[in-house]
Write a protein that holds these residues in place. Structure first.
Motif, PDB file in Angstrom:
ATOM      1  N   GLY A  51       0.573   0.535 -11.859  1.00  0.00           N
ATOM      2  CA  GLY A  51       0.813   0.480 -10.249  1.00  0.00           C
ATOM      3  C   GLY A  51       0.761   1.939  -9.829  1.00  0.00           C
ATOM      4  N   ARG A  52       1.019   1.928  -8.394  1.00  0.00           N
ATOM      5  CA  ARG A  52       0.949   3.352  -7.816  1.00  0.00           C
ATOM      6  C   ARG A  52       2.374   3.584  -7.114  1.00  0.00           C
ATOM      7  N   TRP A  99       7.190   1.309  -4.829  1.00  0.00           N
ATOM      8  CA  TRP A  99       6.165   0.905  -6.164  1.00  0.00           C
ATOM      9  C   TRP A  99       5.221  -0.266  -5.583  1.00  0.00           C
ATOM     10  N   GLN A 100       3.952   0.124  -5.763  1.00  0.00           N
ATOM     11  CA  GLN A 100       2.901  -0.787  -5.309  1.00  0.00           C
ATOM     12  C   GLN A 100       2.256  -1.390  -6.780  1.00  0.00           C
ATOM     13  N   ASP A 118       0.499   4.379  -0.189  1.00  0.00           N
ATOM     14  CA  ASP A 118      -0.286   5.414   0.604  1.00  0.00           C
ATOM     15  C   ASP A 118       0.058   5.399   1.982  1.00  0.00           C
ATOM     16  N   PRO A 133       2.067  10.025  -3.579  1.00  0.00           N
ATOM     17  CA  PRO A 133       1.602   8.871  -4.340  1.00  0.00           C
ATOM     18  C   PRO A 133       0.775   9.257  -5.387  1.00  0.00           C
ATOM     19  N   PHE A 134       0.988   8.679  -6.709  1.00  0.00           N
ATOM     20  CA  PHE A 134       0.000   8.582  -7.709  1.00  0.00           C
ATOM     21  C   PHE A 134       0.160   7.519  -8.381  1.00  0.00           C
ATOM     22  N   ASP A 135      -1.038   7.255  -9.417  1.00  0.00           N
ATOM     23  CA  ASP A 135      -1.155   6.194 -10.266  1.00  0.00           C
ATOM     24  C   ASP A 135      -0.369   6.529 -11.689  1.00  0.00           C
ATOM     25  N   ASP A 149       0.857  -1.155   0.105  1.00  0.00           N
ATOM     26  CA  ASP A 149      -0.100  -0.138  -0.014  1.00  0.00           C
ATOM     27  C   ASP A 149       0.945   1.419  -0.082  1.00  0.00           C
ATOM     28  N   ASP A 178      -2.323   1.874 -15.541  1.00  0.00           N
ATOM     29  CA  ASP A 178      -2.649   0.748 -14.775  1.00  0.00           C
ATOM     30  C   ASP A 178      -1.699  -0.112 -14.185  1.00  0.00           C
ATOM     31  N   ARG A 217       0.245  -3.374  -9.800  1.00  0.00           N
ATOM     32  CA  ARG A 217      -0.878  -3.790 -10.276  1.00  0.00           C
ATOM     33  C   ARG A 217      -0.677  -4.500 -11.560  1.00  0.00           C
TER      34      ARG A 217
END
Length: 266
Positions: A107-108, A123-124, A83, A100-102, A81, A105, A126
């Motif tokens: 990841g975040r 790095w999150q 954030d 944090p930003f997307d 996560d 598609d 996706r």
């Protein structure tokens, strides 16, 4: 070739990319050095390029967000996560330099600065897990923090990611800590005490090492492609290694972990 198809565990170095003035010229350098094929994400990716091996992601090459910043390689640490990690970074004294930003598609992410002044990415995953190829010729195999405030750095990353440490070195020629994230069962990277390094002090920073199966040939190839050799090839217990600055100035190491000499100092 080990290929990863799942997200990396939290706190593990999961991706590297460089920020340069001219990503296309940088891609020519790295494809010439490492044999990468280069994939573009199109206009929506903002000029970001992907280095690939066998159709799998290795590393990224992107434009600088600010023209005056130096060209650098950035190490990204995995987060479940982004954030929540950003909040934790701020709570323990770090800085969230880019909130944090997307990223489409994929990841975040965010960019942080730790309590010793070293910049890192989060790095999150996706659609993009991070590096699919690692620990192979032309792919990153190790990431380490260089600092003159080792204990302060160790506390920061332990507070954020739950790192535990294995200290190695004799205290005179080498002071080094290998870190293990809370969900991992082996070391994922290292931290080097630069107070023992010769020369003028340099700011705290993360350094990326790429596996290269013939370091001497790699140094020659990098030089032929316009790089500057900062540390000539030399043997060590970790492998035969060298450090270079690419034509646009970003510094990285190459190492052949299959060629080791001596034992780690205790």
């Amino acid at each position: 070739m080990p290929v990863r198809s799942t997200p990396w565990s939290e706190g593990t170095p999961c991706w590297v990319d460089c920020q340069v003035d001219d990503p296309v010229k940088a891609s020519e350098f790295y494809s010439g050095l490492f044999g990468w094929t280069i994939e573009t994400g199109g206009e929506e990716a903002g000029g970001y390029l992907m280095g690939m091996k066998g159709g799998n992601a290795v590393a990224g090459i992107g434009p600088k967000p600010q023209a005056e910043m130096p060209s650098v390689w950035t190490t990204y640490l995995a987060a479940d996560d982004a954030d929540a990690i950003a909040e934790q970074v701020a709570e323990v004294g770090g800085q969230v330099a880019v909130p944090p930003f997307d990223v489409l598609d994929a990841g975040r992410m965010f960019i942080g600065v730790d309590t010793v002044g070293a910049t890192f990415g989060i790095w999150q995953a996706r659609a993009h897990n991070g590096a699919a190829v690692h620990n192979e010729h032309g792919a990153y195999c190790w990431n380490e923090l260089h600092t003159r405030e080792l204990e302060t750095a160790k506390k920061f990353y332990a507070d954020v990611f739950g790192y535990t440490y294995s200290d190695i070195g004799d205290g005179k020629n080498m002071i080094y800590a290998m870190f293990t994230p809370r969900e991992a069962d082996q070391a994922a990277g290292g931290m080097n005490d630069d107070t023992l390094m010769p020369g003028d002090p340099v700011p705290s920073h993360w350094l990326t090492w790429f596996q290269f199966d013939d370091v001497d040939a790699g140094v020659q190839r990098a030089s032929d492609l316009g790089a500057t050799v900062l540390m000539p090839a030399s043997d060590s217990p970790a492998g035969r290694m060298a450090m270079v600055a690419a034509p646009q100035g970003e510094v990285f190491g190459i190492i052949d972990t299959n060629v080791t000499v001596g034992e780690m100092p205790q």
